[in-house]
Scaffold this motif. Structure first.
Motif, PDB file in Angstrom:
ATOM      1  N   ARG A 287      47.162  27.649  51.623  1.00  0.00           N
ATOM      2  CA  ARG A 287      47.797  28.967  51.591  1.00  0.00           C
ATOM      3  C   ARG A 287      47.841  29.512  50.167  1.00  0.00           C
ATOM      4  NH1 ARG A 287      51.338  31.119  55.380  1.00  0.00           N
ATOM      5  NH2 ARG A 287      51.156  30.233  57.454  1.00  0.00           N
ATOM      6  N   GLY A 288      48.209  28.644  49.225  1.00  0.00           N
ATOM      7  CA  GLY A 288      48.248  29.079  47.824  1.00  0.00           C
ATOM      8  C   GLY A 288      46.879  29.473  47.308  1.00  0.00           C
ATOM      9  N   THR A 289      45.854  28.711  47.721  1.00  0.00           N
ATOM     10  CA  THR A 289      44.498  29.025  47.290  1.00  0.00           C
ATOM     11  C   THR A 289      44.054  30.376  47.823  1.00  0.00           C
ATOM     12  OG1 THR A 289      43.961  26.671  47.258  1.00  0.00           O
ATOM     13  CG2 THR A 289      42.117  28.207  47.284  1.00  0.00           C
ATOM     14  N   ILE A 290      44.374  30.656  49.059  1.00  0.00           N
ATOM     15  CA  ILE A 290      44.014  31.950  49.642  1.00  0.00           C
ATOM     16  C   ILE A 290      44.700  33.081  48.897  1.00  0.00           C
ATOM     17  CG2 ILE A 290      44.206  33.372  51.716  1.00  0.00           C
ATOM     18  CD1 ILE A 290      43.847  30.812  53.360  1.00  0.00           C
ATOM     19  N   GLU A 291      45.992  32.892  48.574  1.00  0.00           N
ATOM     20  CA  GLU A 291      46.710  33.922  47.834  1.00  0.00           C
ATOM     21  C   GLU A 291      46.120  34.113  46.438  1.00  0.00           C
ATOM     22  OE1 GLU A 291      50.809  32.941  47.795  1.00  0.00           O
ATOM     23  OE2 GLU A 291      51.053  33.028  49.975  1.00  0.00           O
ATOM     24  N   ASP A 292      45.786  33.006  45.780  1.00  0.00           N
ATOM     25  CA  ASP A 292      45.241  33.106  44.426  1.00  0.00           C
ATOM     26  C   ASP A 292      43.840  33.734  44.421  1.00  0.00           C
ATOM     27  OD1 ASP A 292      47.530  31.958  43.477  1.00  0.00           O
ATOM     28  OD2 ASP A 292      46.691  29.924  43.337  1.00  0.00           O
ATOM     29  N   GLU A 293      43.079  33.499  45.484  1.00  0.00           N
ATOM     30  CA  GLU A 293      41.695  33.956  45.511  1.00  0.00           C
ATOM     31  C   GLU A 293      41.496  35.140  46.450  1.00  0.00           C
ATOM     32  OE1 GLU A 293      39.372  30.548  46.502  1.00  0.00           O
ATOM     33  OE2 GLU A 293      39.979  29.421  44.719  1.00  0.00           O
ATOM     34  N   ILE A 294      42.564  35.912  46.653  1.00  0.00           N
ATOM     35  CA  ILE A 294      42.484  37.019  47.605  1.00  0.00           C
ATOM     36  C   ILE A 294      41.474  38.081  47.150  1.00  0.00           C
ATOM     37  CG2 ILE A 294      44.411  38.251  46.558  1.00  0.00           C
ATOM     38  CD1 ILE A 294      43.450  38.072  50.288  1.00  0.00           C
ATOM     39  N   HIS A 295      41.381  38.298  45.815  1.00  0.00           N
ATOM     40  CA  HIS A 295      40.412  39.278  45.328  1.00  0.00           C
ATOM     41  C   HIS A 295      38.984  38.816  45.614  1.00  0.00           C
ATOM     42  CE1 HIS A 295      44.014  40.420  42.926  1.00  0.00           C
ATOM     43  NE2 HIS A 295      43.536  41.653  43.127  1.00  0.00           N
ATOM     44  N   GLU A 296      38.725  37.500  45.413  1.00  0.00           N
ATOM     45  CA  GLU A 296      37.395  36.970  45.703  1.00  0.00           C
ATOM     46  C   GLU A 296      37.058  37.104  47.189  1.00  0.00           C
ATOM     47  OE1 GLU A 296      39.615  35.646  43.858  1.00  0.00           O
ATOM     48  OE2 GLU A 296      38.787  34.744  42.043  1.00  0.00           O
ATOM     49  N   ILE A 297      38.078  36.857  48.054  1.00  0.00           N
ATOM     50  CA  ILE A 297      37.857  36.986  49.500  1.00  0.00           C
ATOM     51  C   ILE A 297      37.543  38.434  49.850  1.00  0.00           C
ATOM     52  CG2 ILE A 297      38.972  36.810  51.753  1.00  0.00           C
ATOM     53  CD1 ILE A 297      40.517  34.406  50.665  1.00  0.00           C
ATOM     54  N   GLY A 298      38.288  39.364  49.240  1.00  0.00           N
ATOM     55  CA  GLY A 298      38.020  40.782  49.480  1.00  0.00           C
ATOM     56  C   GLY A 298      36.631  41.179  49.024  1.00  0.00           C
ATOM     57  N   ALA A 299      36.209  40.649  47.879  1.00  0.00           N
ATOM     58  CA  ALA A 299      34.865  40.971  47.376  1.00  0.00           C
ATOM     59  C   ALA A 299      33.794  40.429  48.310  1.00  0.00           C
ATOM     60  CB  ALA A 299      34.693  40.395  45.974  1.00  0.00           C
ATOM     61  N   LEU A 300      33.980  39.212  48.829  1.00  0.00           N
ATOM     62  CA  LEU A 300      33.009  38.645  49.766  1.00  0.00           C
ATOM     63  C   LEU A 300      32.911  39.496  51.028  1.00  0.00           C
ATOM     64  CD1 LEU A 300      33.850  34.823  49.462  1.00  0.00           C
ATOM     65  CD2 LEU A 300      31.790  35.962  48.634  1.00  0.00           C
ATOM     66  N   LYS A 301      34.053  39.974  51.513  1.00  0.00           N
ATOM     67  CA  LYS A 301      34.027  40.822  52.708  1.00  0.00           C
ATOM     68  C   LYS A 301      33.371  42.164  52.399  1.00  0.00           C
ATOM     69  CE  LYS A 301      37.697  39.085  55.641  1.00  0.00           C
ATOM     70  NZ  LYS A 301      38.747  39.501  56.596  1.00  0.00           N
ATOM     71  N   ALA A 302      33.619  42.672  51.193  1.00  0.00           N
ATOM     72  CA  ALA A 302      33.078  43.979  50.832  1.00  0.00           C
ATOM     73  C   ALA A 302      31.554  43.969  50.755  1.00  0.00           C
ATOM     74  CB  ALA A 302      33.665  44.436  49.488  1.00  0.00           C
ATOM     75  N   ILE A 303      30.973  42.836  50.341  1.00  0.00           N
ATOM     76  CA  ILE A 303      29.510  42.776  50.228  1.00  0.00           C
ATOM     77  C   ILE A 303      28.855  42.316  51.520  1.00  0.00           C
ATOM     78  CG2 ILE A 303      29.638  42.359  47.746  1.00  0.00           C
ATOM     79  CD1 ILE A 303      29.064  39.433  48.274  1.00  0.00           C
ATOM     80  N   GLY A 304      29.674  42.150  52.579  1.00  0.00           N
ATOM     81  CA  GLY A 304      29.109  41.880  53.893  1.00  0.00           C
ATOM     82  C   GLY A 304      29.005  40.432  54.297  1.00  0.00           C
TER      83      GLY A 304
END
Length: 815
Positions: A287-304
Motif C-alpha cells: 500500500r505504501g509503495t502504491i502511494e509513493d509511486e502513484i505518479h509513476e502509475i499515472g504515467a504508465l496509464k497515460a502512455i497506454g
C-alpha cells in the motif's frame, strides 16, 4: 515485457534494499518453519509406521499381574474368529534400584534408580510384538547378554559392552549389554514400563527373583475396526485376567507420536503466526509503495500501459520475493532435518522416503507462496480505481470527494426584518488550538497521540504484529510450565504432595507387598520430617457396561482431603466413588448418579461424588473411599515434608531404607513421566522465543524505516516550527512505545485466556485423558520477562532507525 519486468525488479531492489531484506528474512523464517513442521510430522508418521510394520505391536493387549487361568484365555480366543493371532508374554519386573551397571576397564558405574517406570525383562516374541535392534531385526541375545531399551542409552549413557547386574550385587544375574532395542509398544516416556530382552535361560533365572508373575496377553486381529468390540468382549468376561492396564493400538500410536509431534505442531504454529505477520507487512509495504509511486502509475496509464501489465509489475516483485524465500527456507528445512529428527530415528526407525516426503514440504511452501500472491493481488485492487488525472495532478489513489453543495436558504419575511438570535461563531483564527494547554513533554505526547489517531490504519500494523508475537512466545511457555509444575500431578489422578512412594515388585524373601507397605507407612509416620501421610491401593473391580460386566481400575484410600482437582462434584466419602472424565463419559454418569461395583466381597452400589482428569491408565480410572485392602498388587503412598526439610534428601533416606519401595520427590516423578513431552516442548519454547523476538525487532525496524521515508515533510514542518531533532525522535519513540506495549499486553492477556481454551481443546482431542486444561504459568517469565523482551525488541528497532535522523540535513525534509 520480460525485460521490463527484470529492469523494474532490479531498480526496485536497489532502491528499497533494506525493506526487501527485512521482508525476505521474515518470509524465509516462515517458510523454514512451515516446511520443517511438515517434514517432521511426515518423518514421525513414517518412522512410527515403519516400526509398527516391522515390530507388529498388538492391536489389543491386557497387562496382568498375578495368577491367571490359561484355559479361559484359550476358550476366549477360540470363541472369537476375528482374532488372527494371540500370545501370552511372560515378564520379570524389577525396580530401577535393583539394576546396576558397570563399564569394564573403567571406574564408570551406576544404577537405574532414577527411572520410575517398570523395568520388565522378557524373551523375544516368536510371532508379533517384536523388539527390534538397530537393523530393524528381532533382537536375539545369547546366554549372558541383554538388549536394553534405546531410551536408556541416552538417559543413563549405557553403551554396548556394559555389564548389568539385576538383583543383589553378590547374587544377582550379570548380563552384558549386547545392543539396544526399539519397542513399538513402550517407546514413549508416557508409557508405564519399558522392556529388556534376554535369552530364555537368563529369563528363567530372573523370573525366580520376582514375586507375582506378570504377563501381557496380546491379540492381533484380521480387521482393526473390531478392536473396540474385542476389548468390550474381553472386559465383560469375568474369567479373564484383568489386573493391569488394557491398551489398544490407537493408544500406542498416539502416545508414541505425542512427544515428538509437539515439536512439529509448534513449528507449524510458529510458522503460521509468522506468515500472518509477513502478510500484514506485505500488505502495508505494498500500500505504501502504491502511494509513493502513484505518479509513476499515472504515467504508465497515460502512455497506454494496460492495467494487467501494471498489476503484473507489482505482483512480480512480491512473487519473486516469496519464491526466493520458499527456496531458501525449504533448503534450510531439508538441511536441518537430520538434527530435528535425530530423536525420532533413535526411538522409532528410519522412515522410508516416499512421495509424501517430497509433497508435504512442497504443499506447505506452495500455501505460503499462494498467500503472499493473494494478499498482494488484493492490495493491487486500489490501482484499478486510480484515474490518470488524480494520479498525475493530485497524487492520490482515489478520486477526490466533492463537497456537498450548499443549499441556499429560502428567504422569509422574518429573515429580512430580523437578525439571527444566535451569537456569531468565532473565526478559525480566533479559536484556541487543541495543543495550547500542552507544554514540553506533554506537547510531544499529545502530538504523538494525535498522529496515532490520524494514522491509525497505518500504525495499527505494529500492535497487530506484537499481539501475534506475544501469542507465539507465550503459549508454548505456558504449556511447558504447566507440564513441569508439581501441581500437574492433579491431572495424573494423584494428590499434590512432596513425596511419592510406589510398591510393586517385592522380593519374596522380603515378604508380601502389604508387609512392605506397612513397614514404609510406619517409617513415614515416625519420621519427624514427614507430614500428612496418605496410603492408597489399586485394585480391579467390575461394573456393568454395554455388553455385561467390564473391568474398572479403582484406587482405594482416604480421598476426603487428598487435594485432587475435580471438574465437577467433589472427592468421595464413605459409600461414594469419583470417576475419571473418560469413565464418566463412558458410563454416562455424573455427580449424584450411582454405579454398581462387583469385587471379591460381593456387589455394592456407590454414588458418584465427582469427576476428575487423569492421564494415567489411558484415562480410565476411579477413586473409592475406604481402607486400602491387603490383597492389592500395587500401593502408592503420598506425603509432605515439614518446613525446612529437603524433599530430595528425605526421599533418598527412605528409598535406601526400603528396597521394596521407590520413594521419590513428586517434582522428579512428574519430570520423568513427562520427560519426552517437556524436552521437546522446551525446544519449541526456545525456537518460538528466538523467532518471535527476532521477527518483532525486524518488523519494528521495517515499519519505522518506511514511516520516516513517508513522513519527511511532516517532520520538516515540525522542524520549521522549532521542534528539535531530539523532540521529533522522542515523538517517534512515544508512538512506537504506545503501539508496541498495547499489542504485547493484549497478546499476553489473550494467550492466558482464549489461548488456554484453544490449547486445552487441542489436547482434549488427543485423547490423553484431559478434557480441560488450566495453565500453570511462571508469572515472572510470561507476565514480566517476555513482555519486557518484546517491548525491548520493538524499542531497540525504533532506536536503531531513529538514530539515522541525528545529524541529518533537516532542510532536505521539506523538499
Amino acid at each position: 515485457m520480460k525485460s521490463l519486468l527484470l529492469r523494474y525488479l532490479g531498480n526496485d531492489l536497489r532502491r528499497n534494499r533494506g525493506v526487501t531484506i527485512v521482508l525476505l528474512i521474515v518470509l524465509v523464517v516462515s517458510a523454514f518453519l512451515m516446511a520443517s513442521g511438515a517434514l517432521v510430522m511426515e518423518r514421525l508418521g513414517g518412522s512410527v509406521g515403519r516400526l509398527s510394520a516391522a515390530a507388529r505391536p498388538p492391536h489389543f493387549l491386557q497387562m496382568h499381574q498375578g495368577e491367571y487361568d490359561r484355559r479361559a484365555l484359550d476358550d476366549f480366543a477360540a470363541a472369537h474368529p476375528e482374532i488372527a493371532d494371540w500370545q501370552i508374554e511372560q515378564m520379570a519386573g524389577f525396580d530401577g534400584q535393583q539394576i546396576t551397571w558397570t563399564r569394564p576397564g573403567t571406574e564408570s558405574r551406576g544404577d537405574l534408580s532414577e527411572s520410575l517406570i517398570d523395568n520388565l525383562f522378557v524373551k523375544q516374541s516368536a510371532g508379533f510384538d517384536l523388539l527390534l535392534d538397530r537393523a530393524d531385526a528381532p533382537a536375539q541375545p545369547a546366554a549372558g547378554e541383554v538388549y536394553a531399551p534405546v531410551g536408556y542409552e541416552r538417559l543413563f549413557d549405557l553403551r554396548t559392552g556394559d555389564v548389568l547386574t539385576v538383583g543383589a550385587a553378590d547374587t544377582g544375574v550379570r548380563l552384558r549389554v549386547a545392543g539396544f532395542v526399539r519397542d513399538a509398544q513402550m517407546a514413549s516416556s508416557l508409557s508405564s514400563a519399558t522392556r529388556f530382552v534376554v535369552a530364555p535361560q537368563d529369563f528363567a533365572r530372573l523370573q525366580q527373583s520376582t514375586s507375582a508373575p506378570e504377563v501381557i496377553i496380546a491379540y492381533r486381529l484380521h480387521d482393526t475396526a473390531q478392536i473396540d468390540g474385542l476389548q468390550r468382549a474381553y472386559e465383560s468376561d469375568s474369567a479373564l485376567p484383568k489386573n493391569g492396564q488394557a491398551v489398544t493400538e490407537v493408544m500406542i500410536r498416539l502416545v508414541n507420536m505425542l512427544s515428538d509431534g509437539l515439536v512439529a505442531v509448534a513449528f507449524v504454529f510458529a510458522g503460521l503466526l509468522l506468515i500472518i505477520i509477513a502478510l500484514l507487512n506485505v500488505r502495508f509495504v505494498m500500500r505504501g509503495t502504491i502511494e509513493d509511486e502513484i505518479h509513476e502509475i499515472g504515467a504508465l496509464k497515460a502512455i497506454g500501459i494496460p492495467q494487467r501489465t501494471i498489476t503484473l509489475l507489482y505482483l512480480a516483485r512480491y512473487g519473486a520475493m516469496a519464491l526466493l524465500a520458499c527456496l531458501i527456507g525449504g533448503g534450510l528445512a531439508v538441511a536441518s532435518l537430520g538434527a530435528l529428527t535425530s530423536g525420532i530415528r533413535a526411538n522409532f526407525a528410519e522412515a522410508p522416503v516416499t512421495w509424501l516426503t517430497v509433497l508435504a514440504p512442497i504443499l506447505a511452501l506452495a500455501a505460503l507462496l499462494a498467500l503472499v500472491l493473494g494478499i498482494s493481488a488484493r492490495a493491487m485492487r486500489a490501482v484499478r480505481r486510480v484515474g490518470v488525472v488524480e494520479a498525475l495532478v493530485q497524487g492520490r489513489t482515489t478520486p477526490a470527494r466533492h463537497a456537498r453543495p450548499v443549499r441556499r436558504a429560502k428567504s422569509t419575511k422574518r429573515a429580512r426584518t430580523s437578525a439571527p438570535s444566535v451569537p456569531a461563531r468565532k473565526s478559525a483564527a480566533s479559536r484556541k488550538s487543541h495543543l495550547a494547554p500542552s507544554r514540553g513533554g506533554r506537547l510531544n505526547l499529545r502530538l504523538a497521540l494525535l498522529d496515532l489517531r490520524a494514522e491509525r490504519r497505518r500504525w495499527g500494523l505494529v500492535p497487530a504484529v506484537f499481539f501475534l508475537a506475544a501469542l507465539l512466545i507465550t503459549l508454548p511457555m505456558n504449556l511447558l510450565s504447566t507440564f513441569e509444575s508439581p501441581r500437574f500431578v492433579t491431572y495424573m489422578g494423584a494428590p499434590q504432595s512432596d513425596l511419592r512412594a510406589d510398591i510393586q515388585f517385592v522380593d519374596p524373601a522380603a515378604g508380601t507387598g502389604a508387609e512392605a507397605m506397612a513397614k514404609l507407612r510406619g517409617q513415614l509416620d515416625r519420621d519427624s520430617r514427614v507430614t500428612d501421610v496418605k496410603a492408597f491401593a489399586t485394585v480391579l473391580a467390575e461394573t456393568p457396561g454395554e455388553e455385561g460386566w467390564e473391568a474398572l481400575r479403582v484406587g482405594i484410600g482416604d480421598y476426603s482431603d487428598a487435594g485432587l482437582v475435580y471438574l465437577s462434584g467433589s472427592g468421595p466419602r464413605d459409600g461414594q466413588i469419583a470417576l475419571s472424565a473418560f469413565n464418566a463419559e463412558k458410563y454416562g454418569v455424573g455427580p449424584g448418579d450411582s454405579i454398581e461395583l462387583r469385587q471379591a466381597g460381593g456387589t455394592t452400589r456407590a454414588q458418584v461424588s465427582g469427576v476428575y482428569q487423569d492421564v494415567t491408565s489411558g484415562g480410565f480410572t476411579a477413586k473409592l473411599q475406604g481402607e486400602p485392602p491387603a490383597e492389592a498388587e500395587r500401593w502408592t503412598l503420598f506425603a509432605d515434608v515439614a518446613p525446612g526439610a529437603d524433599p530430595a534428601g528425605v526421599s533418598a533416606d527412605l528409598d535406601a531404607a526400603n528396597p521394596a519401595a521407590t520413594v521419590i520427590p513428586m517434582r522428579e516423578y512428574v519430570r520423568q513421566t513427562l520427560s519426552y513431552v517437556t524436552d521437546t516442548l522446551r525446544t519449541a519454547v526456545i525456537i518460538t522465543l528466538v523467532f518471535g523476538i527476532g521477527s518483532a525487532a525486524l518488523i519494528s525496524t521495517l515499519f519505522l524505516r518506511l514511516c520516516i521515508g513517508r513522513d519527511r515533510q511532516k517532520m520538516g514542518v515540525l522542524s520549521v516550527l522549532g521542534f528539535s531533532t531530539n523532540e521529533i525522535i522522542g515523538q517517534l519513540h512515544l508512538k512506537m512505545l504506545i503501539t508496541v506495549a498495547a499489542g504485547t499486553v493484549l497478546g499476553t492477556l489473550v494467550a492466558a485466556t482464549l489461548g488456554e481454551r484453544l490449547v486445552g481443546a487441542l489436547i482434549s482431542l488427543a485423547g490423553l485423558g484431559l478434557t480441560q486444561l488450566t495453565f500453570i504459568p511462571q508469572p515472572w517469565i510470561v507476565y514480566a520477562l517476555f513482555p519486557v523482551l518484546l517491548i525491548g525488541a520493538g524499542m531497540g528497532g525504533a532506536a536503531l532507525v531513529a538514530h539515522s535522523l541525528r545529524g541529518a540535513d533537516r532542510s532536505g525534509w521539506l523538499r
